[in-house]
Design a protein around this motif. Structure first.
Motif, short mmCIF file in Angstrom:
data_model
loop_
_atom_site.label_atom_id
_atom_site.label_comp_id
_atom_site.label_asym_id
_atom_site.label_seq_id
_atom_site.Cartn_x
_atom_site.Cartn_y
_atom_site.Cartn_z
N PRO A 438 -15.34 -2.46 -52.22
CA PRO A 438 -14.55 -2.89 -53.38
C PRO A 438 -14.43 -4.40 -53.45
CG PRO A 438 -13.12 -2.19 -51.60
CD PRO A 438 -14.52 -1.98 -51.12
N ASP A 439 -14.02 -4.89 -54.63
CA ASP A 439 -13.69 -6.30 -54.77
C ASP A 439 -12.33 -6.50 -54.09
OD1 ASP A 439 -13.14 -8.85 -55.45
OD2 ASP A 439 -13.05 -8.51 -57.63
N LEU A 440 -12.30 -7.38 -53.10
CA LEU A 440 -11.05 -7.54 -52.35
C LEU A 440 -10.16 -8.65 -52.90
CD1 LEU A 440 -12.38 -7.25 -48.69
CD2 LEU A 440 -11.19 -5.52 -50.03
N ASN A 441 -10.69 -9.41 -53.87
CA ASN A 441 -9.87 -10.51 -54.39
C ASN A 441 -8.73 -9.93 -55.22
OD1 ASN A 441 -11.53 -12.90 -53.57
ND2 ASN A 441 -13.07 -11.67 -54.65
N ALA A 442 -7.52 -10.40 -54.91
CA ALA A 442 -6.37 -9.86 -55.63
C ALA A 442 -6.32 -10.50 -57.01
CB ALA A 442 -5.09 -10.18 -54.86
N SER A 443 -5.99 -9.69 -58.01
CA SER A 443 -5.87 -10.24 -59.35
C SER A 443 -4.42 -10.60 -59.59
CB SER A 443 -6.30 -9.18 -60.37
OG SER A 443 -5.38 -8.12 -60.31
N ALA A 444 -4.18 -11.25 -60.75
CA ALA A 444 -2.81 -11.65 -61.07
C ALA A 444 -1.89 -10.44 -61.11
CB ALA A 444 -2.79 -12.37 -62.40
N ASP A 445 -2.47 -9.28 -61.46
CA ASP A 445 -1.65 -8.05 -61.55
C ASP A 445 -1.09 -7.66 -60.20
OD1 ASP A 445 -2.53 -8.09 -64.05
OD2 ASP A 445 -4.00 -6.45 -63.82
N ASP A 446 -1.67 -8.23 -59.15
CA ASP A 446 -1.23 -7.83 -57.83
C ASP A 446 0.01 -8.59 -57.37
OD1 ASP A 446 -3.27 -5.99 -57.42
OD2 ASP A 446 -4.66 -7.62 -57.03
N ARG A 447 0.49 -9.48 -58.21
CA ARG A 447 1.68 -10.24 -57.85
C ARG A 447 2.83 -9.27 -57.55
NH1 ARG A 447 1.85 -15.56 -58.67
NH2 ARG A 447 -0.11 -15.39 -59.76
N GLY A 448 3.46 -9.48 -56.43
CA GLY A 448 4.60 -8.63 -56.09
C GLY A 448 4.19 -7.21 -55.80
N GLU A 449 2.94 -7.03 -55.50
CA GLU A 449 2.41 -5.69 -55.33
C GLU A 449 2.93 -4.99 -54.09
OE1 GLU A 449 0.09 -5.88 -52.71
OE2 GLU A 449 0.10 -8.04 -52.60
N ARG A 450 2.60 -3.74 -54.04
CA ARG A 450 3.09 -2.93 -52.92
C ARG A 450 2.57 -3.41 -51.58
NH1 ARG A 450 -0.48 -2.58 -56.70
NH2 ARG A 450 -2.46 -2.05 -55.84
N GLY A 451 1.52 -4.22 -51.63
CA GLY A 451 1.01 -4.75 -50.37
C GLY A 451 2.09 -5.49 -49.60
N GLU A 452 3.07 -6.00 -50.29
CA GLU A 452 4.16 -6.70 -49.64
C GLU A 452 4.73 -5.85 -48.51
OE1 GLU A 452 4.94 -9.59 -50.03
OE2 GLU A 452 6.89 -9.73 -49.12
N ARG A 453 4.73 -4.55 -48.73
CA ARG A 453 5.23 -3.64 -47.71
C ARG A 453 4.38 -3.75 -46.44
NH1 ARG A 453 3.37 1.50 -47.32
NH2 ARG A 453 2.46 1.16 -49.34
N GLY A 454 3.04 -3.73 -46.66
CA GLY A 454 2.16 -3.82 -45.51
C GLY A 454 2.34 -5.15 -44.78
N GLU A 455 2.58 -6.19 -45.53
CA GLU A 455 2.72 -7.52 -44.95
C GLU A 455 3.91 -7.60 -44.02
OE1 GLU A 455 1.69 -11.50 -44.63
OE2 GLU A 455 0.71 -9.60 -44.91
N ARG A 456 4.97 -6.96 -44.42
CA ARG A 456 6.17 -7.11 -43.63
C ARG A 456 6.39 -5.99 -42.64
NH1 ARG A 456 10.21 -8.59 -48.46
NH2 ARG A 456 9.87 -10.82 -48.46
N GLY A 457 5.62 -4.95 -42.77
CA GLY A 457 5.91 -3.78 -41.96
C GLY A 457 6.91 -2.93 -42.73
N GLU A 458 7.26 -1.82 -42.13
CA GLU A 458 8.06 -0.89 -42.92
C GLU A 458 9.46 -0.76 -42.36
OE1 GLU A 458 4.34 1.98 -43.94
OE2 GLU A 458 5.62 2.42 -42.25
N ARG A 459 9.98 -1.86 -41.89
CA ARG A 459 11.19 -1.64 -41.16
C ARG A 459 12.44 -2.13 -41.87
NH1 ARG A 459 12.65 -5.98 -39.13
NH2 ARG A 459 11.21 -7.73 -38.98
N GLY A 460 12.54 -1.72 -43.11
CA GLY A 460 13.83 -1.85 -43.71
C GLY A 460 14.06 -3.10 -44.52
N PRO A 461 15.27 -3.19 -45.02
CA PRO A 461 15.59 -4.18 -46.02
C PRO A 461 15.50 -5.61 -45.51
CG PRO A 461 17.54 -3.00 -45.31
CD PRO A 461 16.40 -2.37 -44.62
N ARG A 462 15.33 -6.55 -46.42
CA ARG A 462 15.18 -7.94 -46.06
C ARG A 462 16.51 -8.66 -45.97
NH1 ARG A 462 11.82 -7.36 -43.60
NH2 ARG A 462 11.77 -9.60 -43.36
N ARG A 463 17.51 -8.17 -46.70
CA ARG A 463 18.76 -8.91 -46.70
C ARG A 463 19.70 -8.37 -45.66
NH1 ARG A 463 18.48 -11.30 -51.37
NH2 ARG A 463 16.86 -10.42 -52.64
#
Ligand code: AMP
Length: 615
Positions: A438-463
């Motif tokens: 696949p094309d791996l380049n993120a498009s503008a539509d990916d802003r705030g995308e669910r990938g954020e979850r993968g980036e931070r891990g799944e361990r709960g709220p940020r605040r």
């Protein structure tokens, strides 16, 4: 023609030694610093990146200024890590090989102190040391610094980052007031300025390049991908650069290990370097990297400090560092000794702001790069193979005996067919792997995308959220802990799951973390008599309103996006299915058969330096 080092004022013995090392001309910093330092009567501040020839810039003048007839310590060089200490010692030994009676000793933690004491007793003029072990030796009254005339503080910013300020104060207080201090630093944060102000008398200042500017030989690029595609993007970058020889930086030890293990499993020649490895294991990894038996070194910032390996082609920021200044140190691992290098950041669209911050600090612009398509990679690999076949050294003696049988086998094929078949051997593997890539380049539509979850891990709220209790723990970054480390420490000892832990606020000698209210009792029940480095570990409910307030706005925290992304976003994912065998690029060996035990368990030894731990 007079040797250019001689023209700078260096004597024949030393000129001959550097000639033997292949130094033909001084580097810019050497050209500027050597004449100033040779005067011997000035304090000095040099703002210079690693890899610019800094060691010879101060080492050569030192050799001219020291009285080698006396066997008393006259120069003390302090540096942040064991690796750098050994490197400087080895460089100075090489520079002084023709000076009779020259003695240099390396003083660093994690090695036998008796041997170091013996060398000191036998008489040395130059001591190269990491602060913790130096202080230990001073405490034993085993060294006399009353004849020290020069103190060099190398990589001063790193020493302060690592919490050595007090140790440096204590060490310097044992040296004479009229000594000269030469300070070198890649960056000039206010703390380093303060040292210059407190310890130096109208120092001569030299800036190589603009302040805080990275090495001019380094190009900076970033790729924007969905967080879940990070690992695939890393592989694609590596595959597109068949001759890559890179250091890949991750934020946590866990990520480092995770990424390295996945790369190894996927057939790449990679290994991890982080603080959980024993010194011996780290030395082994570094040796393999230096010898180029390994193509990708996956490292944490701390473990990679002081790495001095030439010809690193790329630095890859798999995750951006918490502190922007660390970026300068990371990227300085490439573009050394006049070579060019590329520093790459793999980011998600929410991190573009951080790239702009880095640009402002290093004073250089990043290029936004597009990840190559699968077809681009195949083409690049194919021509790399063709190039290699063309240039391969043929061992006629060995191969000649097989040629008749080989010719027999190919008798019915034309030359073109044979070439096609050889090329296809490698090409097919890449085609197969990349055919539906696949094309791996993120498009503008990916802003705030669910990938954020993968980036931070799944361990709960940020605040600091409802349903969570904020707890204090007397461990922090001075214990070599990252947020990921703290998370595993709390979970392992408190027997709670990572997902029950919320925000982690890592401080120096202590930290705060949030735990789901429902898990707090279990944590306190299990967390008893826990020790770390022979120190009792304490957790308490945090009721300090002042601290809670400050927890919200820390620079590192806001930059890191809230801590502890313990999960490798790429972990376990494969792009377009698993590849068989190696990466085909560099002809490096596949070490995937190596057992996990090889890399072994945790050592409290930590970071490769001899950082002193305080509580
Ligand atoms: P340093 O910044 O001292 O760590 O040096 C970086 C690298 O450049 C080391 O591998 C040195 O051996 C090499 N080097 C230093 N000075 C010179 C020079 N004048 N000519 C060629 N190589 C050099």
């Amino acid at each position: 023609m007079t040797n250019p080092f001689k023209l700078l004022g260096i004597s024949d013995d030393v000129v001959n030694a550097v000639k033997d090392l292949g130094f033909e001309n001084p580097t810019p910093i050497q050209e500027q610093a050597i004449p100033v330092l040779l005067e011997g009567n000035n304090d000095f501040v040099g703002l210079a990146q690693t890899g610019t020839g800094k060691t010879a810039a101060f080492g050569l003048p030192l050799l001219e200024l020291i009285d080698f007839k006396s066997n008393k310590p006259q120069a003390l060089i302090l540096c942040p890590t064991r690796e750098l200490c050994l490197q400087i010692t080895s460089d100075i030994k090489n520079f002084s090989k023709n000076i009779s009676g020259a003695n240099v000793v390396a003083v660093y933690g994690g090695a036998n102190i008796m041997q170091q004491l013996r060398e000191i007793r036998n008489g040395v003029q130059i001591v190269v040391a990491t602060p913790g072990r130096m202080l230990d030796i001073i405490g034993r009254k085993a060294i006399d610094f009353t004849n020290v005339k020069y103190v060099v503080l190398d990589e001063a910013d790193e020493m302060l980052n690592m919490g050595f300020q007090e140790d440096i104060n204590d060490i310097l207080s044992t040296t004479p007031d009229d000594k000269k201090t030469w300070l070198f630093s890649a960056t000039m944060p206010p703390e380093v300025r303060r040292i210059a102000k407190n310890y130096m008398d109208s120092p001569t200042e030299l800036t190589m390049g603009t302040k805080n500017t990275g090495n001019v030989n380094i190009e900076h690029e970033y790729y924007v991908v969905r967080a879940r595609d990070k690992y695939a993007a890393l592989k694609r970058i590596v595959d597109f650069n068949p001759e890559i020889f890179a250091v890949v930086f991750c934020k946590t030890k866990m990520d480092t290990q995770d990424v390295a293990e996945h790369l190894i499993k996927d057939g790449y020649n990679a290994d991890a370097l982080h603080g959980d490895l024993s010194q011996q294991q780290r030395d082994k990894v570094m040796q393999r990297f230096r010898d180029r038996h390994m193509q990708l070194l996956i490292a944490t910032d701390v473990a990679a400090r002081g790495i001095d390996v030439n010809n690193v082609t790329h630095v890859i920021n798999y995750s951006l560092p918490d502190e922007i200044e660390s970026y300068t140190h990371r990227s300085g691992r490439t573009g050394r000794a006049g070579k060019t290098g590329i520093s790459i950041c793999i980011i998600n669209s929410k991190e573009i702001g951080k790239i702009r911050q880095i640009e402002r600090i290093i004073g250089k612009q990043f290029t936004k790069a597009e990840l190559p398509t699968g077809f681009d990679v195949c083409e690049k690999q194919l021509f790399s193979l063709v190039h290699k076949v063309h240039n391969v050294e043929v061992n006629d003696n060995q191969i000649d005996q097989y040629i008749p049988r080989i010719m027999d086998e190919f008798a019915e094929l034309s030359k073109e067919d044979v070439i096609k078949r050889f090329a296809s051997l490698e090409f097919n593997r890449f085609l197969e792997y990349y055919k539906n890539a696949p094309d791996l380049n993120a498009s503008a539509d990916d802003r705030g995308e669910r990938g954020e979850r993968g980036e931070r891990g799944e361990r709960g709220p940020r605040r600091s959220s409802d349903g969570y209790t904020r707890l204090f723990i007397n461990l922090g970054s001075v214990d070599d802990f990252t947020r990921g480390d703290l998370l595993s420490f709390v979970c392992n000892n408190g027997k709670i799951a990572g997902k029950n832990v919320g925000k982690i606020d890592l401080k120096g000698v202590y930290s705060f973390f949030e735990v789901e209210d429902a898990s707090v009792d279990a944590l306190f029940n299990n967390f008893k008599d826990i020790q770390f480095n022979n120190r009792g570990v304490r957790i308490e409910k945090s009721g300090d309103p002042a601290e809670s307030r400050s927890g919200g706005g820390g620079r590192a925290r806001s930059y890191s996006g809230g801590g502890g992304d313990r999960r490798s976003s790429g972990g376990g994912r494969r792009e377009g299915g698993r590849r068989e065998g190696g990466n085909g690029g560099g002809g490096f060996r596949d070490f995937s058969g190596r057992s996990r035990e090889d890399r072994g368990g945790r050592s409290s030894g930590g970071n490769g330096g001899d950082r002193r731990r305080r509580s």
